[in-house]
Motif scaffolding. Structure first.
Motif, mmCIF file in Angstrom:
data_model
loop_
_atom_site.group_PDB
_atom_site.id
_atom_site.type_symbol
_atom_site.label_atom_id
_atom_site.label_comp_id
_atom_site.label_asym_id
_atom_site.label_seq_id
_atom_site.Cartn_x
_atom_site.Cartn_y
_atom_site.Cartn_z
ATOM 1 N N VAL A 134 -20.226 -2.073 7.489
ATOM 2 C CA VAL A 134 -19.527 -1.588 8.730
ATOM 3 C C VAL A 134 -19.242 -2.710 9.367
ATOM 4 N N LYS A 135 -19.904 -3.791 9.706
ATOM 5 C CA LYS A 135 -19.603 -4.792 10.478
ATOM 6 C C LYS A 135 -18.265 -5.661 9.940
ATOM 7 N N ALA A 136 -18.318 -5.710 8.505
ATOM 8 C CA ALA A 136 -17.220 -6.511 7.647
ATOM 9 C C ALA A 136 -15.947 -5.648 7.700
ATOM 10 N N TYR A 137 -16.175 -4.464 7.653
ATOM 11 C CA TYR A 137 -14.982 -3.289 7.669
ATOM 12 C C TYR A 137 -14.546 -3.437 8.980
ATOM 13 N N ILE A 138 -15.352 -3.489 10.139
ATOM 14 C CA ILE A 138 -14.593 -3.507 11.540
ATOM 15 C C ILE A 138 -13.913 -4.886 11.737
ATOM 16 N N ALA A 139 -14.484 -5.991 11.272
ATOM 17 C CA ALA A 139 -13.937 -7.229 11.422
ATOM 18 C C ALA A 139 -12.432 -7.210 10.439
ATOM 19 N N GLN B 142 -8.137 -6.238 -3.719
ATOM 20 C CA GLN B 142 -6.813 -6.111 -3.795
ATOM 21 C C GLN B 142 -6.029 -6.319 -2.553
ATOM 22 N N ILE B 143 -6.832 -6.049 -1.349
ATOM 23 C CA ILE B 143 -6.376 -6.388 -0.205
ATOM 24 C C ILE B 143 -6.289 -8.006 0.272
ATOM 25 N N ALA B 144 -7.420 -8.453 -0.356
ATOM 26 C CA ALA B 144 -7.414 -9.921 -0.135
ATOM 27 C C ALA B 144 -6.384 -10.775 -0.772
ATOM 28 N N ALA B 145 -5.861 -9.894 -2.211
ATOM 29 C CA ALA B 145 -4.856 -10.623 -3.039
ATOM 30 C C ALA B 145 -3.407 -10.107 -2.626
ATOM 31 N N ALA B 146 -3.371 -9.302 -1.953
ATOM 32 C CA ALA B 146 -1.906 -8.943 -1.461
ATOM 33 C C ALA B 146 -1.351 -9.914 -0.816
ATOM 34 N N ALA B 147 0.176 -10.064 -0.946
ATOM 35 C CA ALA B 147 0.905 -11.149 -0.461
ATOM 36 C C ALA B 147 1.412 -10.747 0.956
ATOM 37 N N ASP B 148 1.545 -9.524 1.287
ATOM 38 C CA ASP B 148 2.094 -9.253 2.586
ATOM 39 C C ASP B 148 1.199 -8.081 3.269
ATOM 40 N N ILE B 149 1.826 -7.874 4.649
ATOM 41 C CA ILE B 149 0.632 -7.098 5.340
ATOM 42 C C ILE B 149 1.023 -5.493 5.120
ATOM 43 N N LEU C 93 -9.162 2.091 0.995
ATOM 44 C CA LEU C 93 -10.405 1.711 1.458
ATOM 45 C C LEU C 93 -10.958 2.221 2.625
ATOM 46 N N SER C 94 -10.602 2.613 3.511
ATOM 47 C CA SER C 94 -10.865 3.431 4.636
ATOM 48 C C SER C 94 -11.633 4.703 4.181
ATOM 49 N N LYS C 95 -10.926 5.334 3.453
ATOM 50 C CA LYS C 95 -11.378 6.669 2.887
ATOM 51 C C LYS C 95 -12.827 6.461 2.338
ATOM 52 N N ASP C 96 -13.030 5.492 1.445
ATOM 53 C CA ASP C 96 -14.050 5.074 0.728
ATOM 54 C C ASP C 96 -15.224 4.715 1.876
ATOM 55 N N GLY D 98 3.857 9.222 7.184
ATOM 56 C CA GLY D 98 3.659 10.860 7.929
ATOM 57 C C GLY D 98 2.492 11.720 7.287
ATOM 58 N N LYS D 99 1.855 11.045 6.329
ATOM 59 C CA LYS D 99 0.834 11.965 5.647
ATOM 60 C C LYS D 99 -0.487 11.598 6.615
ATOM 61 N N GLY D 100 -0.465 10.637 7.257
ATOM 62 C CA GLY D 100 -1.579 10.241 8.214
ATOM 63 C C GLY D 100 -2.816 9.411 7.429
ATOM 64 N N GLY D 101 -3.483 8.629 8.327
ATOM 65 C CA GLY D 101 -4.424 8.032 7.839
ATOM 66 C C GLY D 101 -5.666 7.627 8.712
ATOM 67 N N TYR D 102 -6.873 7.409 8.137
ATOM 68 C CA TYR D 102 -8.016 7.464 8.938
ATOM 69 C C TYR D 102 -8.581 5.966 8.892
ATOM 70 N N TRP D 103 -9.497 5.741 9.889
ATOM 71 C CA TRP D 103 -9.998 4.310 9.827
ATOM 72 C C TRP D 103 -11.267 4.596 10.634
ATOM 73 N N LEU D 104 -12.189 3.522 10.615
ATOM 74 C CA LEU D 104 -13.415 3.434 11.444
ATOM 75 C C LEU D 104 -13.237 2.501 12.399
ATOM 76 N N SER D 105 -13.970 2.705 13.646
ATOM 77 C CA SER D 105 -13.715 1.977 14.812
ATOM 78 C C SER D 105 -15.232 1.824 15.553
#
Length: 176
Positions: free
Chosen positions: A54-59, A98-105, A115-118, A144-151
């Protein structure tokens, strides 16, 4: 007498065979029980560091708020390390990689949806003590499908659109 001795020997051998068969059956049942316990242990996810995840995800989420590709890469790598230590989280750790390896935002944010769903599922299934964690939702994310995240905080800070719609979204659930 010879016949009686033979009967005694035959009866004794039969008794020994039955005793050995019973012992083998007990040992087989015991071995099967141990094997079943090991199988349960091997297949059941062993959540050991949910608080660290959780701490790493929030970061990581906070780096998305900055739209900092390098910061996202660093935070995703840290999250991958935490996830790799939890049985059953191999695929989620791969998404963090894969997020760490991706080249753009944009590519990083697309993977963050998955990742957030998992991670949300992991947190809901975990038992740990922490301050409330909020499950937030943006209806505009993912085309427009929507997306979740933790906060960790109740006010909305949208990691999918921090530049133009930082407050877009709503709290859908609180996890204690």
């Amino acid at each position: 007498m010879k016949v009686n001795k033979r009967r005694v020997i035959v009866v004794a051998c039969a008794a020994m065979a039955c005793t050995q068969a019973a012992k083998q059956k007990q040992e087989t049942v015991k071995a099967d029980s141990v094997a079943a316990d090991l199988a349960k242990t091997a297949t059941a996810p062993k959540i050991t560091d949910t608080a660290g995840v959780v701490k790493a995800y929030i970061a990581l989420k906070d780096e998305f708020l900055k739209s900092d590709v390098a910061g996202v890469k660093t935070a995703a790598t840290a999250l991958e390390t935490h996830l790799a230590g939890i049985k059953g989280c191999t695929e989620t750790a791969t998404v963090a990689h894969q997020i760490a390896a991706a080249a753009d935002i944009k590519a990083q944010r697309d993977l963050f949806l998955v990742l957030s769903k998992d991670v949300i599922d992991l947190v809901k299934g975990g038992k740990f003590k922490s301050a409330p964690i909020y499950v937030d939702f943006c209806p505009m994310a993912d085309g427009g499908k929507g997306g979740y995240w933790l906060s960790a905080a109740k006010p909305i800070e949208n990691p999918y659109f921090p530049e133009h719609m930082k407050e877009c979204g709503s709290v859908k659930e609180q996890i204690n």
